[in-house]
Every structure is written in structure tokens, then in C-alpha cells.
Scaffold this motif. Structure first.
Motif, PDB file in Angstrom:
ATOM      1  N   GLY A 188       0.575  -0.943  -0.256  1.00  0.00           N
ATOM      2  CA  GLY A 188       0.084   0.310   0.049  1.00  0.00           C
ATOM      3  C   GLY A 188       0.735   1.330  -0.263  1.00  0.00           C
ATOM      4  N   GLY A 189       1.942   1.353   0.770  1.00  0.00           N
ATOM      5  CA  GLY A 189       2.785   2.521   1.126  1.00  0.00           C
ATOM      6  C   GLY A 189       3.583   2.521  -0.203  1.00  0.00           C
ATOM      7  N   LEU A 190       3.684   1.420  -1.156  1.00  0.00           N
ATOM      8  CA  LEU A 190       4.725   1.584  -2.567  1.00  0.00           C
ATOM      9  C   LEU A 190       3.480   2.061  -3.513  1.00  0.00           C
ATOM     10  CD1 LEU A 190       6.510  -1.177  -3.255  1.00  0.00           C
ATOM     11  CD2 LEU A 190       7.253   0.808  -2.155  1.00  0.00           C
ATOM     12  N   LEU A 191       2.481   1.471  -3.366  1.00  0.00           N
ATOM     13  CA  LEU A 191       1.035   1.785  -4.214  1.00  0.00           C
ATOM     14  C   LEU A 191       0.805   3.350  -4.114  1.00  0.00           C
ATOM     15  CD1 LEU A 191      -1.161  -1.412  -4.478  1.00  0.00           C
ATOM     16  CD2 LEU A 191      -0.067  -0.011  -6.460  1.00  0.00           C
ATOM     17  N   LEU A 192       0.734   3.912  -2.750  1.00  0.00           N
ATOM     18  CA  LEU A 192       0.995   6.125  -2.574  1.00  0.00           C
ATOM     19  C   LEU A 192       1.976   6.187  -2.980  1.00  0.00           C
ATOM     20  CD1 LEU A 192      -1.135   7.488  -0.721  1.00  0.00           C
ATOM     21  CD2 LEU A 192       0.453   6.829   0.914  1.00  0.00           C
ATOM     22  N   TRP A 193       2.743   5.949  -2.890  1.00  0.00           N
ATOM     23  CA  TRP A 193       4.263   6.246  -3.545  1.00  0.00           C
ATOM     24  C   TRP A 193       4.099   7.012  -5.166  1.00  0.00           C
ATOM     25  CZ3 TRP A 193       9.215   8.045  -0.681  1.00  0.00           C
ATOM     26  CH2 TRP A 193      10.333   8.136  -1.901  1.00  0.00           C
ATOM     27  N   MET A 194       3.620   5.260  -5.464  1.00  0.00           N
ATOM     28  CA  MET A 194       3.709   5.751  -7.093  1.00  0.00           C
ATOM     29  C   MET A 194       2.623   6.628  -7.239  1.00  0.00           C
ATOM     30  SD  MET A 194       4.236   1.633  -7.388  1.00  0.00           S
ATOM     31  CE  MET A 194       3.221   1.835  -9.270  1.00  0.00           C
ATOM     32  N   GLN A 195       1.320   6.353  -6.750  1.00  0.00           N
ATOM     33  CA  GLN A 195      -0.096   7.263  -6.923  1.00  0.00           C
ATOM     34  C   GLN A 195       0.729   8.824  -6.223  1.00  0.00           C
ATOM     35  OE1 GLN A 195      -2.905   6.169  -8.379  1.00  0.00           O
ATOM     36  NE2 GLN A 195      -3.513   8.594  -8.319  1.00  0.00           N
ATOM     37  N   ALA A 196       1.002   8.941  -5.744  1.00  0.00           N
ATOM     38  CA  ALA A 196       1.340  10.142  -5.322  1.00  0.00           C
ATOM     39  C   ALA A 196       2.101  11.415  -6.656  1.00  0.00           C
ATOM     40  CB  ALA A 196       2.503  10.527  -4.381  1.00  0.00           C
ATOM     41  N   ASP A 197       3.166  10.500  -6.781  1.00  0.00           N
ATOM     42  CA  ASP A 197       4.282  10.703  -8.061  1.00  0.00           C
ATOM     43  C   ASP A 197       3.265  11.302  -9.467  1.00  0.00           C
ATOM     44  OD1 ASP A 197       5.853  11.190  -6.914  1.00  0.00           O
ATOM     45  OD2 ASP A 197       7.390   9.649  -7.815  1.00  0.00           O
ATOM     46  N   SER A 198       1.662  10.488  -9.198  1.00  0.00           N
ATOM     47  CA  SER A 198       1.185  10.299 -10.826  1.00  0.00           C
ATOM     48  C   SER A 198       0.867  11.282 -10.928  1.00  0.00           C
ATOM     49  CB  SER A 198       0.515   8.769 -10.899  1.00  0.00           C
ATOM     50  OG  SER A 198      -0.725   9.100 -11.853  1.00  0.00           O
ATOM     51  N   GLU A 199       0.136  11.967  -9.815  1.00  0.00           N
ATOM     52  CA  GLU A 199      -1.165  12.701  -9.686  1.00  0.00           C
ATOM     53  C   GLU A 199       0.015  14.503  -9.318  1.00  0.00           C
ATOM     54  OE1 GLU A 199      -4.124  13.522  -8.959  1.00  0.00           O
ATOM     55  OE2 GLU A 199      -4.108  11.165  -9.344  1.00  0.00           O
ATOM     56  N   LEU A 200       1.477  13.994  -9.389  1.00  0.00           N
ATOM     57  CA  LEU A 200       2.223  14.830  -9.011  1.00  0.00           C
ATOM     58  C   LEU A 200       2.654  15.809 -10.916  1.00  0.00           C
ATOM     59  CD1 LEU A 200       3.719  17.435  -7.307  1.00  0.00           C
ATOM     60  CD2 LEU A 200       5.935  15.846  -7.667  1.00  0.00           C
ATOM     61  N   ALA A 201       2.928  14.485 -11.779  1.00  0.00           N
ATOM     62  CA  ALA A 201       2.818  14.053 -12.470  1.00  0.00           C
ATOM     63  C   ALA A 201       1.372  14.979 -13.765  1.00  0.00           C
ATOM     64  CB  ALA A 201       3.387  13.171 -13.118  1.00  0.00           C
ATOM     65  N   ARG A 202       0.508  15.265 -12.871  1.00  0.00           N
ATOM     66  CA  ARG A 202      -0.437  15.224 -14.042  1.00  0.00           C
ATOM     67  C   ARG A 202      -0.474  17.057 -13.169  1.00  0.00           C
ATOM     68  NH1 ARG A 202      -4.924  12.446 -14.370  1.00  0.00           N
ATOM     69  NH2 ARG A 202      -4.273  10.914 -12.850  1.00  0.00           N
ATOM     70  N   TYR A 203      -0.713  17.234 -11.606  1.00  0.00           N
ATOM     71  CA  TYR A 203      -0.470  18.813 -11.634  1.00  0.00           C
ATOM     72  C   TYR A 203       0.785  19.459 -12.862  1.00  0.00           C
ATOM     73  CZ  TYR A 203       0.999  23.399  -9.632  1.00  0.00           C
ATOM     74  OH  TYR A 203       1.189  23.927  -9.225  1.00  0.00           O
ATOM     75  N   TRP A 204       1.926  18.372 -12.962  1.00  0.00           N
ATOM     76  CA  TRP A 204       4.024  19.180 -13.174  1.00  0.00           C
ATOM     77  C   TRP A 204       3.530  18.784 -14.516  1.00  0.00           C
ATOM     78  CZ3 TRP A 204       5.855  23.786 -12.272  1.00  0.00           C
ATOM     79  CH2 TRP A 204       6.854  24.042 -12.548  1.00  0.00           C
ATOM     80  N   ARG A 205       3.570  18.990 -15.349  1.00  0.00           N
ATOM     81  CA  ARG A 205       4.013  17.909 -16.538  1.00  0.00           C
ATOM     82  C   ARG A 205       4.579  18.620 -17.541  1.00  0.00           C
ATOM     83  NH1 ARG A 205      -1.740  19.778 -17.118  1.00  0.00           N
ATOM     84  NH2 ARG A 205      -1.385  21.081 -19.073  1.00  0.00           N
ATOM     85  N   ARG A 206       5.358  19.615 -17.219  1.00  0.00           N
ATOM     86  CA  ARG A 206       6.496  19.670 -18.080  1.00  0.00           C
ATOM     87  C   ARG A 206       8.146  18.521 -17.627  1.00  0.00           C
ATOM     88  NH1 ARG A 206       6.864  25.760 -18.328  1.00  0.00           N
ATOM     89  NH2 ARG A 206       9.514  25.597 -18.065  1.00  0.00           N
ATOM     90  N   ASN A 207       8.529  18.195 -18.369  1.00  0.00           N
ATOM     91  CA  ASN A 207       9.993  17.807 -17.862  1.00  0.00           C
ATOM     92  C   ASN A 207      10.500  18.303 -16.957  1.00  0.00           C
ATOM     93  OD1 ASN A 207       9.655  15.402 -20.252  1.00  0.00           O
ATOM     94  ND2 ASN A 207      10.337  17.285 -22.115  1.00  0.00           N
ATOM     95  N   VAL A 208      11.389  17.323 -16.302  1.00  0.00           N
ATOM     96  CA  VAL A 208      12.140  17.538 -14.751  1.00  0.00           C
ATOM     97  C   VAL A 208      13.231  17.773 -15.565  1.00  0.00           C
ATOM     98  CG1 VAL A 208      12.281  16.732 -13.078  1.00  0.00           C
ATOM     99  CG2 VAL A 208      10.621  16.095 -13.531  1.00  0.00           C
ATOM    100  N   LEU A 209      14.538  18.366 -14.525  1.00  0.00           N
ATOM    101  CA  LEU A 209      15.656  18.748 -15.198  1.00  0.00           C
ATOM    102  C   LEU A 209      16.256  17.445 -14.533  1.00  0.00           C
ATOM    103  CD1 LEU A 209      16.426  22.012 -13.926  1.00  0.00           C
ATOM    104  CD2 LEU A 209      16.333  22.083 -15.812  1.00  0.00           C
ATOM    105  N   GLU A 210      17.789  16.917 -15.127  1.00  0.00           N
ATOM    106  CA  GLU A 210      18.241  15.744 -14.923  1.00  0.00           C
ATOM    107  C   GLU A 210      19.680  16.386 -14.627  1.00  0.00           C
ATOM    108  OE1 GLU A 210      17.765  13.700 -18.466  1.00  0.00           O
ATOM    109  OE2 GLU A 210      16.073  13.047 -17.991  1.00  0.00           O
ATOM    110  N   PRO A 211      20.199  15.498 -14.290  1.00  0.00           N
ATOM    111  CA  PRO A 211      21.985  15.900 -13.946  1.00  0.00           C
ATOM    112  C   PRO A 211      22.501  16.361 -15.014  1.00  0.00           C
ATOM    113  CG  PRO A 211      21.382  13.678 -13.124  1.00  0.00           C
ATOM    114  CD  PRO A 211      20.294  14.010 -13.487  1.00  0.00           C
ATOM    115  N   GLY A 212      22.528  16.156 -16.583  1.00  0.00           N
ATOM    116  CA  GLY A 212      23.204  16.512 -17.744  1.00  0.00           C
ATOM    117  C   GLY A 212      22.513  18.647 -17.569  1.00  0.00           C
ATOM    118  N   ASP A 213      21.033  18.486 -17.730  1.00  0.00           N
ATOM    119  CA  ASP A 213      21.262  20.158 -17.198  1.00  0.00           C
ATOM    120  C   ASP A 213      21.613  20.519 -16.800  1.00  0.00           C
ATOM    121  OD1 ASP A 213      18.529  19.881 -18.782  1.00  0.00           O
ATOM    122  OD2 ASP A 213      18.016  18.740 -17.288  1.00  0.00           O
TER     123      ASP A 213
END
Length: 616
Positions: A211-236
Motif C-alpha cells: 500500500g505504501g509503494l502504491l501510495l507513493w506511485m499514486q502521489a507521483d502520478s498526481e504530481l506529474a498530472r499537475y506538473w507536466r513539464r519535463n524535470v531537470l536531469e543531472p546533465g542540465d
């Protein structure tokens, strides 16, 4: 109190380690990689693999891969040690624990480094759950692969199977980093220990963990739904960091988001591991000593290096006390400041952003005349169409290597004549209720010439093996016959077939299409004799766009579905959006131009530059 100590100590370490990764480790690994790639020549698309299909290339790749695997494991090992010591109530000193975690690297010796590196550099970044390290924070499967797969039932089942496979593997191997870090177990033994730990946990705790792992995945999914831009990577975070910060609106916005989410993920990782370790430390006999179990030889070696380091620091302080060293340091700082000022120059962009409908548009069966007509009606500058050659030499618009997905037949376009192809009804997943028919390039050109919108065509050459020259000649004949060269631009994944068009008409706008690249762009890109670079979304980065801009090379991006990402790409300096929804892209471009103006572009005419450009 113990949880707070665990979170605080992990935050302090991660701040230090991420800084070291961004400033030292990542640039060093990138420089080694780039030096080799530049020595053999930068490759694109299918040729990327060939860059490393030799002894020297393979050895360099494996050395970098295993080095990155060791560094990723070490970072997570320190985090696990910090949390475990805090959970035991031990005094936590980050510097001491960093030394202690070096002992855990023994878990990656021998053949264990192979599956271990795959686990830390591939599986964990794919899952992006709990175990987050700085070197490869995330890996995503490019949408141009997933998007093509979900167009068929078999492909959709394949996508589900891929997600199920790596999330299932992540769950089964969840305790591997803990056993490798705290018991120094090699990967195979740690995998068996992880499976045994899951069996002994009991259903309640298994349910809480899942449940904790699913909750983490769901929270990340909701965050990605809100913030749809590409995220910075180390190469940036490269040597152009200051330039991005000064000139790139996208970078400033994305940097703020990166800082917030990095802080949030670090806190959550420490808290999640604290909960897990509170279950299993005593049950699995994972209690660890406060001091590292160094052997006497190891202690002696450390003592020797500590003395040498102390002597080195004393010598530096003594020399610094002399004025000439202060003067030298001042000169170095002045040179560095001058270098930064020079590097901060940003040349203007070549032309204003243009909108291209991918395979015409989504408002009709792909690559058919109705899809192109819809692109014209909604204001696209160009309709992108994929052109292949029929058995009797007619250039027609079709994307796939076979007719199976759209027409239910196994043959390729090159196996049938134009008369046979034009009678086939087509259906695609986005507009299955509609029926379309294959259009010839000539029909598409005639429509554009008759249409009042002035829309042009972005013609992508998709030759079968050995057909490149013939396809290019057939397209040339049609475009020349209708005097359409001024309203057409050309690109292909197959560069050799473009040379015929470029050599025949150097004034036409010709570009290279890329979905993969071995190495960064450099001056060697000019040997391709291209006017623009069209890249798949996963290749877009601040570094690529900045390098292309320095070389005067416009960047077009395919295939963009999200308006937030469209805006991000425009802010980065991308000047071409290829989208299934050209109406959405046109709206974003119009809004962007209204707020930013067009003074930053050398070419002030419509579409792509033609003729002589003014000096920058």
C-alpha cells in the motif's frame, strides 16, 4: 526524535552528495563518454549501437556503467546506514557514516557488479519509488514507443506487461539494497534474502508495504498530472548553468520545481526507509555497529592517507599566506569571470516558432487527405506527412512498414501498386469510426496549392532498404513539377536519402530527424549539411537546445501532446512543434509570441527562412 534525526542526517548527506554529483561526478563521467564518442564521430538513431560495438567502445561503456552502478549503490548505502543508525538510537555523524558505507562496496565485487548495476541504474530509476539516487534519478520509456504500441491490442497488452514486470520485480527485490548495504551480501544472495524477508513479514505488513509503494506511485502520478513539464536531469547542470539561469525562462521555472521535489523526495525516502527498518532490523538480525568493521590493514591505510591529507592542507595554507599566491588566485578568478561572461552570450534564434501537424493531424485517419485538410483549417504552418514509394514508383503518404495496423494486411507499401493501395480502406485508433484512403504526395500538394491558408508540407522520407535514392528522386520530380519547393521542408531518419535533395536544391529547407544520439552536438554536425534538427521529445534538454543555438541550428520537437511541455520547449528555444493536435500547438505559440515578441528572431518572414539572412 529518532525519525527526525534520520530525516535530518539524510537531508544533510543528500545535499552534499547531490552537489558532488552535479559538480564533479556527472561532468567527469560525461566528459569521458563524450571524449570517446567525439573521437569516433557522433552517431544518431540506429547507428548509436555501432559506436560501442568494438572492443574499445565496449570497454569504455562497461567501465562507465559499472562505475555509475558503484556510485549509485554507495549513495543508497549511506542513506540506509544513516537511517539504520538513527533507528538504533546511535549518534549519527554523516562524515563517519560515509566512511563506514565504503565497507559495503564489497557487496558489488566480482560478478555481483553486473546484476547490481542493472538493478541500481535501470530497475530503480524505472520504478522511481523509495530508492532515489542522484546519478540516474529517473528513466522513462519514450512516448513514441509506447504511443505506437498502444495503437494495437497486442501492443497495449505489451505495455501493461512491461509495467507489471518492472514494478513486480521492484517489489520482490525491495529489500536488496538493505541487505547489500548492511550485510554486504552480493546481489544474488541479497535477492534471496529479500524474497525470504517478504515471506516472513506476514500479510498485514506485506499489505502495508504494498500500500505504501502504491501510495507513493499514486502521489507521483498526481504530481506529474499537475506538473507536466519535463524535470531537470543531472546533465542540465553543466558548464552553461549560468547561461541557462540568466537567459532561459524554462530553466529558472524548472530549477525551482527540481529543488522542491528533490527536498520532498529525500524526506519521504528517509521516512519510508525508517518505517521499513523498524520492522526488520531486529527480526532479520540487521543491527549494525556504530563503527565500521575495518580490518587493521584498512585502518593503517586510512591513517596514512589522513596524515598525507593533513600535510597537503598545511602546505596549501602556508603558500596561501604568501602574497604571490593571492595574486595568482585573483588572476584565476578574473579569468574565470571573463570565461563566464563570454559563455553567457546567447545568439538570436533563426526563426519564430512554427507549428506542424503530425501525420496531418489527429482529426482524420493519419497521413490521409482529411487529416491534412484539418491541419490547414486549424492554422498549422505545415502538415507533416510520411512518404514511401509504391511498387510502381509513386510517392504516397504512409507511416508503417506494413499495412497491418491501418489496413489489416501484411504487405508493405512497396509491395503494392498505387492503384491497389488507393482502394484500401484505412482505420486508426484515434478515429476508428472514420474511413480514410492512402493519398499520393501529388494529391497533397495539389490540395495545399488550392487551399487559401498557405499551409506547406513537412515531407518525411521513409525509404525501405535500398530505396533511398529512388524515393528522393520520385519526391523531387513531384515537388518540381508543381513548383512547390518554396512551401515544402524535408526530413528523414535516413540521412543519405536527404543528400540527393540537398545537392539538387541547396536552397530548400532540409533537416535530420533523430530519436537517439551517442554524444552531444558539436561542430561535426555541419558535415550533415542540414538546416534544422528534428528530435524526439526524450532528447530535448537545455544542453541540446543551447548547443544547437550556438551552431545556428533550429530545433524542432516531435511528437508533443501536452501544452505545458509545448510552452516549456518554446521557453528553452525550440522553434518547431510537431503535434497530433496542431490547434493546441498554434494556441500556445500565439500566446508565447504575444508575451515575448518576435525581436529575438533573425528571420521575420513566415515559415522557415528562405534566401539570405540578416547578420546576427
Amino acid at each position: 526524535m529518532k525519525l527526525r534525526n534520520a530525516v535530518w542526517s539524510v537531508l544533510k548527506f543528500e545535499l552534499l552528495w547531490k552537489l558532488v554529483t552535479l559538480v564533479v561526478i556527472s561532468p567527469l563521467l560525461r566528459e569521458i563518454y563524450q571524449t570517446y564518442v567525439s573521437s569516433v564521430g557522433i552517431s544518431f538513431n540506429a547507428d548509436v549501437l555501432g559506436t560501442f560495438l568494438n572492443l574499445k567502445g565496449a570497454l569504455i561503456f562497461l567501465a562507465l556503467f559499472f562505475a555509475a552502478g558503484l556510485l549509485a549503490f554507495y549513495e543508497l548505502s549511506v542513506v540506509i546506514h544513516l537511517v539504520a543508525l538513527a533507528r538504533q538510537g546511535e549518534e549519527v555523524a554523516v562524515r563517519r557514516v560515509m566512511k563506514q558505507a565504503l565497507w559495503a562496496l564489497g557487496a558489488m565485487k566480482g560478478w555481483s557488479v553486473v546484476p547490481g548495476s542493472l538493478y541500481y541504474l535501470l530497475l530503480l530509476p524505472l520504478a522511481q519509488t523509495v530508492y532515489l539516487h542522484s546519478l540516474v534519478p529517473a528513466i522513462t520509456i519514450p512516448w513514441f514507443i509506447l504511443g505506437e504500441m498502444i495503437n494495437t491490442a497486442v501492443g497495449t497488452a505489451g505495455v501493461i506487461a512491461i509495467y507489471a514486470a518492472y514494478y513486480g520485480a521492484h517489489f520482490l527485490l525491495f529489500f536488496v539494497p538493505i541487505f547489500m548495504a548492511l550485510r554486504r551480501e552480493r546481489f544474488g544472495q541479497a535477492a534471496r534474502s529479500s524474497a525470504g524477508c517478504l515471506r516472513r513479514m506476514g500479510w498485514k505488513r506485506l499489505a502495508v508495504l504494498a500500500g505504501g509503494l502504491l501510495l507513493w506511485m499514486q502521489a507521483d502520478s498526481e504530481l506529474a498530472r499537475y506538473w507536466r513539464r519535463n524535470v531537470l536531469e543531472p546533465g542540465d547542470f553543466d558548464r552553461f548553468f549560468l547561461k541557462y539561469l540568466v537567459y532561459s525562462e524554462a530553466f529558472r521555472i524548472d530549477l525551482l520545481y527540481w529543488l522542491v521535489t528533490t527536498l520532498l523526495h529525500t524526506v519521504l525516502m528517509a521516512a519510508f526507509l525508517y518505517l521499513v527498518l523498524s520492522w526488520i532490523l531486529s527480526r532479520e538480525n540487521l543491527t549494525i555497529p556504530a563503527e565500521a568493521p575495518w580490518s587493521e590493514d584498512s585502518r593503517t591505510i586510512l591513517a596514512i592517507w589522513s596524515k598525507r591529507w593533513a600535510r597537503f592542507k598545511a602546505a596549501v595554507r602556508a603558500r596561501w599566506a604568501k602574497r604571490r599566491w593571492k595574486a595568482a588566485a585573483a588572476a584565476v578568478c578574473a579569468l574565470l569571470a571573463g570565461y563566464l561572461v563570454i559563455n553567457c552570450y546567447q545568439p538570436p534564434l533563426l526563426h519564430a516558432p512554427i507549428v506542424m501537424g503530425h501525420r496531418g493531424s489527429i482529426y482524420g485517419v493519419e497521413n490521409t487527405l482529411p487529416a491534412v485538410e484539418a491541419a490547414a483549417d486549424i492554422g498549422a504552418d505545415y502538415a507533416e506527412v510520411d512518404i514511401q514509394l509504391t511498387a510502381d514508383g509513386v510517392p504516397v503518404a504512409f507511416h508503417d512498414g506494413s499495412l497491418l495496423r491501418l489496413a489489416g494486411r501484411m504487405e508493405s507499401v512497396s509491395a503494392l501498386t498505387w492503384e491497389e493501395l488507393r482502394a484500401l480502406p484505412l482505420h486508426d485508433a484515434s478515429s476508428y469510426q472514420d474511413t480514410g484512403y492512402i493519398a499520393s504526395l501529388e494529391e497533397l500538394i495539389r490540395f495545399c496549392q488550392a487551399d487559401e491558408s498557405g499551409m506547406g508540407l513537412l515531407i518525411e522520407l521513409k525509404p525501405e532498404a535500398g530505396q533511398g535514392e529512388a524515393l528522393a528522386r520520385a519526391i523531387l520530380d513531384v515537388v518540381e513539377a508543381h513548383d512547390f519547393g518554396e512551401r515544402a521542408i524535408f526530413m528523414s531518419l535516413d540521412y543519405p536519402c536527404l543528400t540527393t535533395i540537398h545537392e539538387t536544391h541547396p536552397e530548400w529547407w532540409v533537416g535530420y530527424c533523430a530519436y537517439a544520439s551517442a554524444g552531444d552536438l558539436d561542430e561535426t554536425i555541419w558535415q550533415y549539411s542540414i538546416d534544422f534538427l528534428a528530435v524526439e521529445e526524450s532528447l530535448v534538454s537545455n544542453r541540446l537546445v543551447a548547443q544547437a543555438r550556438e551552431l545556428g541550428l533550429p530545433v524542432y520537437v516531435w511528437t508533443v501532446y501536452d501544452t505545458d511541455k509545448m510552452e516549456q520547449y518554446l521557453q528553452m528555444g525550440v522553434t518547431g512543434l510537431i503535434s497530433d493536435w496542431p490547434d493546441l500547438a498554434a494556441g500556445v505559440v500565439e500566446e508565447y509570441n504575444a508575451s515575448h515578441g518576435t525581436d529575438q528572431y533573425l528571420w521575420q518572414g513566415e515559415g522557415c527562412p528562405r534566401g539570405e539572412l540578416p547578420a546576427a
